[in-house]
Design a protein around this motif. Structure first.
Motif, PDB file in Angstrom:
ATOM      1  N   LEU A 659       0.786  -1.210  -0.078  1.00 50.13           N
ATOM      2  CA  LEU A 659      -0.211  -0.036  -0.011  1.00 50.13           C
ATOM      3  C   LEU A 659       1.080   1.139  -0.086  1.00 50.13           C
ATOM      4  O   LEU A 659       0.791   2.201  -0.788  1.00 50.13           O
ATOM      5  N   ALA A 660       1.869   1.321   0.681  1.00 50.05           N
ATOM      6  CA  ALA A 660       2.742   2.302   0.758  1.00 50.05           C
ATOM      7  C   ALA A 660       3.327   2.716  -0.352  1.00 50.05           C
ATOM      8  O   ALA A 660       3.504   3.961  -0.886  1.00 50.05           O
ATOM      9  N   ALA A 661       3.950   1.713  -1.194  1.00 55.16           N
ATOM     10  CA  ALA A 661       4.709   1.863  -2.281  1.00 55.16           C
ATOM     11  C   ALA A 661       3.396   2.211  -3.486  1.00 55.16           C
ATOM     12  O   ALA A 661       3.701   3.190  -4.491  1.00 55.16           O
ATOM     13  N   ALA A 662       2.391   1.762  -3.510  1.00 51.25           N
ATOM     14  CA  ALA A 662       1.337   2.097  -4.474  1.00 51.25           C
ATOM     15  C   ALA A 662       0.824   3.583  -4.247  1.00 51.25           C
ATOM     16  O   ALA A 662       0.576   4.233  -5.367  1.00 51.25           O
ATOM     17  N   LEU A 663       0.669   4.031  -3.022  1.00 53.93           N
ATOM     18  CA  LEU A 663       0.355   5.535  -2.818  1.00 53.93           C
ATOM     19  C   LEU A 663       1.442   6.396  -3.396  1.00 53.93           C
ATOM     20  O   LEU A 663       0.970   7.451  -3.902  1.00 53.93           O
TER      21      LEU A 663
END
Length: 873
Positions: A659-663
């Protein structure tokens, strides 16, 4: 009742008779010529007559299976001619008329790429060559392959045109290409070869000139005999005919050109040409078309049918992302395979959009866009009971004469609508008006979906004047390296009871419904494909596990034992969110394990604070990120800073990192910031997040089941042929499992414990808010250690915690289960599943989790447990 054939249909009369009588043009050669060709007159200073093919699908509406079949048959003949060299061939079709034919020849030839020339320059795409078509009204052709090496190979080049008249176009092409990309063999393919003996000799001379072999394949051959002065006679006839048409008050500006009552008589000395006329299909029944009686023929004026209430009705084809709309930039065997897989679904959407009672439907392509509409039409033809015909619009100006002995009976006239490089001009659709169609599906690419298409004098309006139902399907224009345009609006969230068994206010699903698509595959097949790298786990679904009575009883017992504990954890995590994140958060659960928790957090906020929080469910896929379109919808409707992502539990923290990388990636591509990557979870045994209700690894009963505890919704799906660049990720609603659904029973059992848990929640939340909750990532380190100790060497095959271990047992092929020594009732359901599947449970002292599930590290079908026993149910 007018018993004459409709526009575009053939009677027993040869459709070249009218021109032959007046100009003395003769067709001589194969008896099949008059079955394949008719004649018309055109406004062209270089050639008076036009050979009109009955099987090309350009000027004459025809069965799409007939059109495609003629091209495929030619391709098979080329394959037989080339033998082993066929595998290295490249097919080149000529714009605009033979773009679909070139594709079809490639289909018959085999697994070979194809390309077609184009008259549409594409910014940013450098031409790989070009040539001139001397007799055409639009002479310049460009070659714009995405792969510069497509034309550079040494294999045969197969050049495809609808007809050869002089051979000049082929000569120009071969010379231009051979100078740049020399090769040893060329094959020329056409529906009809109409060259004179002298012109045929020029092709032989060319082969000697360039030192290459040149073969010819045609469905029929013959010659066109043109009397002296035919060009001047043709010009005079067209001018006279058009002038009399205007004098009779008939204007092409009205959208359709119609003949006048008095036909010009044959010119002196002209004779009827050609072989005997082939018999034609009997005319079909339908609405009569009224008209005026003439001295030598009948001039019909189509009775304009009432326009539909709204037009056009748009049909979303769900075109596969990044799939070229044709061969303008090249079309590979891989592209063809993707198209074949998607065609049934696209045709089904067209069939569903057709009005009830449709008897006769036309699929109308657009100039160079011929192959995609052809294949859609051919698939639709096999899907519906209605009669399906196919043709396309064209640049070529042709005189329309309503006579059974003339090939172009009617003409719709409209302005160009694709912003052509050579400026504005007229475009035409022949033999469409007066043809008795109940519905027409206009298929255009997105570059042609312009205001001009929808204008009062545009193509859609012209079609609506004569056909009661007009549908529009837009295919994305493929430009190499270009980012596809996004739609202005995204669909609203799906809600129960239409999608999921949850009440509509409990959650809105930012997903697309794939319930009608078969996505399930046996667990063993999925595991083998995933581990071999041939498939991603999100491209299919496991067969839904149907628990035994014994297993269901374990679920109910676990729920009775843990409901109060769950209520405390739900209350604690919700209070932390309200205190630290936002006083009115927007809950966004990660489907599907997070969704029951999101619903419970929403219920707690209403119970304790009277808040009615928005709650949505979105898809996140390991290795591919969160659904960017769902983020776009959220950003358009809420402040990203208020969004709190919710999940059920953490394992090793892979989704937290995903999630952190995608955001971060979303902020870079869309410029939207403010989404907080911190996930709120019920349980955080992996010590991966700051916002949690507990860090204990205990049984959350919603992990025991699949869809039947998650609103009857499947795990989410991300597959290129189903999820386009503008679509949400997909999921299925298993309505058929309603009798076994425990989703709301689970929610109600936990929510019923809220009142008794309130005091304990206050104390637990206060303690957590004061504690150091910095993630230690202890779970990740434990997983890395287990992966090495057990010789797995892949952290993705180690699933820590009760919830993740349960998922392994239900969805994957387990190897063994590690259980903390002394673990009690929390593992009863895991032990039962392990016994059913022949999987050993190994007790381990000091295990940081209650249990860890290990996926078989070297899976091949049949190697299931540690002893290789097959899966049992």
């Amino acid at each position: 009742m007018d018993e004459r054939p409709r526009a575009g249909e053939r009677s027993g009369d040869w459709t070249g008779r009218w021109v032959a009588e007046r100009l003395g043009v003769r067709l001589e050669g194969d008896p099949a010529l008059t079955d394949l060709l008719g004649l018309a007159l055109r406004r062209n200073p270089k050639r008076a007559h036009l050979l009109v093919s009955h099987v090309l699908g350009k000027h004459v509406p025809q069965s799409p299976s007939v059109v495609h079949g003629h091209g495929v048959a030619l391709g098979r003949r080329v394959r037989d001619l080339l033998g082993a060299d066929a595998a290295s061939a490249v097919v080149l079709g000529y714009a605009e008329t033979a773009t679909g034919l070139g594709h079809s020849v490639a289909d018959g030839l085999g697994e070979v790429p194809c390309l077609h020339s184009t008259r549409r320059p594409v910014p940013g795409v450098a031409p790989a060559g070009g040539f001139e078509e001397s007799h055409s009204h639009a002479t310049s052709h460009l070659l714009l392959p995405e792969d510069p090496g497509l034309l550079a190979g040494s294999g045969p080049l197969v050049l495809v045109d609808d007809e050869f008249s002089t051979g000049n176009t082929v000569l120009n092409t071969v010379r231009a290409l051979h100078a740049r990309y020399p090769r040893e063999r060329y094959v020329i393919v056409a529906l009809v070869d109409m060259r004179s003996p002298a012109d045929a000799g020029r092709l032989t001379d060319l082969a000697g000139e360039i030192g290459a072999r040149v073969d010819l394949v045609a469905a029929a051959s013959g010659t066109v005999t043109l009397p002296e002065g035919v060009l001047e006679k043709g010009r005079e006839l067209v001018a006279r005919y058009e002038a009399e048409g205007e004098g009779a008050g008939v204007s092409s500006g009205a959208g359709v050109s119609w003949p006048v009552a008095q036909f010009p008589a044959p010119l002196d000395g002209d004779a009827v040409s050609g072989p005997p006329r082939a018999p034609s299909p009997a005319p079909l029944g339908g609405d009569a078309v009224s008209g005026l009686e003439g001295a030598r023929g009948t001039a019909r004026s189509a009775t304009a049918r009432p326009q539909p209430t709204t037009y056009p009705a748009r049909v979303d084809l769900h075109w596969p992302p990044a799939l070229p709309d044709g061969a303008r930039h090249g079309f590979t065997p891989a592209h063809r395979a993707r198209l074949e897989a998607a065609l049934p679904g696209m045709a089904a959407r067209l069939a569903e959009a057709l009005p009830e009672g449709t008897r006769r439907v036309l699929v109308l392509g657009c100039e160079e866009l011929m192959y995609t509409p052809l294949r859609l039409a051919a698939t639709l033809e096999r899907t519906v009971a209605a009669e399906v015909r196919y043709s396309t619009t064209t640049r070529s100006p042709v005189l329309a004469v309503d006579d059974p002995g003339y090939a172009i009976r009617t003409k719709l006239v409209f302005p160009a609508h694709d912003d052509p490089a050579d400026g504005p001009g007229e475009r035409y659709a022949y033999n469409v008006a007066g043809a008795g169609f109940d519905a027409v599906v206009a298929v255009v690419d997105s570059a042609a979906d312009t205001p001009a298409l929808h204008a009062p004098d545009g193509l859609l309006a012209r079609l609506a004047e004569h056909i009661p139902h007009v549908l529009l399907a837009v295919v994305p224009s493929y430009v190499p390296g270009a980012r596809p345009e996004r739609p202005a609006m995204l669909p609203e969230p799906l809600r129960g009871p239409a999608f999921s068994s949850y009440a509509p206010d409990e959650v809105g699903w930012l997903l697309q419904d794939l319930s009608e698509v078969t996505l399930e595959a046996p667990t063993e097949e999925r595991e083998e494909a995933i581990q071999r790298g041939g498939a991603h786990y999100a491209e299919s679904l496991p067969v839904e596990y149907q628990p035994s009575e014994e297993y269901r009883e374990l679920f109910h017992a676990a729920l009775r034992e843990s409901a109060a504990r769950l209520a405390r954890a739900v209350g604690a995590v919700t209070e932390i969110v309200l205190t630290e994140r936002s006083p009115r958060p927007v809950l966004v659960s990660l489907a599907r394990a997070g969704t029951p928790i999101g619903v419970l957090m929403r219920r707690w906020a209403r119970f304790r604070h009277g808040l009615d929080l928005p709650h949505y469910a979105v898809s996140i896929v390991r290795g591919r990120g969160i659904d960017a379109n769902a983020l776009r919808w959220l950003a358009a409707h809420h402040d990203p800073a208020d969004v709190v992502f919710v999940d059920g539990w953490t394992g090793k923290g892979a989704i937290t990192r995903e999630l952190a990388a995608a955001l971060d990636a979303f902020a870079a591509t869309d410029g939207v910031t403010g989404f907080d990557p911190e996930i709120a979870v019920l349980a955080d045994p992996g010590s991966c997040v700051r916002t949690y209700g507990t860090r204990d690894d205990f049984l959350i009963p919603s992990a025991c089941l699949n869809s039947t505890v998650s609103g009857l919704i499947s795990r989410t799906v991300l597959r290129a042929d189903l999820v386009g660049p503008h679509d949400y990720h997909g999921a299925k609603f298993y309505r058929e499992l309603a009798g076994a659904d425990l989703s709301n029973a689970f929610l109600d059992a936990v929510a019923a414990r809220f009142p008794e848990a309130a005091e304990a929640v206050d104390a637990q939340a206060k303690e957590l808010l004061a504690a150091d909750r910095t993630p230690t990532w202890a779970g990740w380190r434990a997983v890395e250690r287990i992966s090495e100790e057990y010789g797995i060497h892949d952290v993705n095959l180690v699933k820590p915690g009760v919830g993740e271990t349960t998922r392994v047992m239900l969805r994957r092929v387990p190897w063994k289960v590690l259980a903390r020594t002394g673990a009690g009732a929390d593992l009863d359901h895991v032990r039962l599943l392990a016994a059913q599947r022949g999987v050993p449970v190994e007790e381990v002292d000091g295990l940081p989790y209650t249990c860890v599930g290990l996926i078989h590290p070297r899976y091949t079908r049949g190697a299931t447990g540690a002893d290789g026993r097959a899966v049992t149910r």
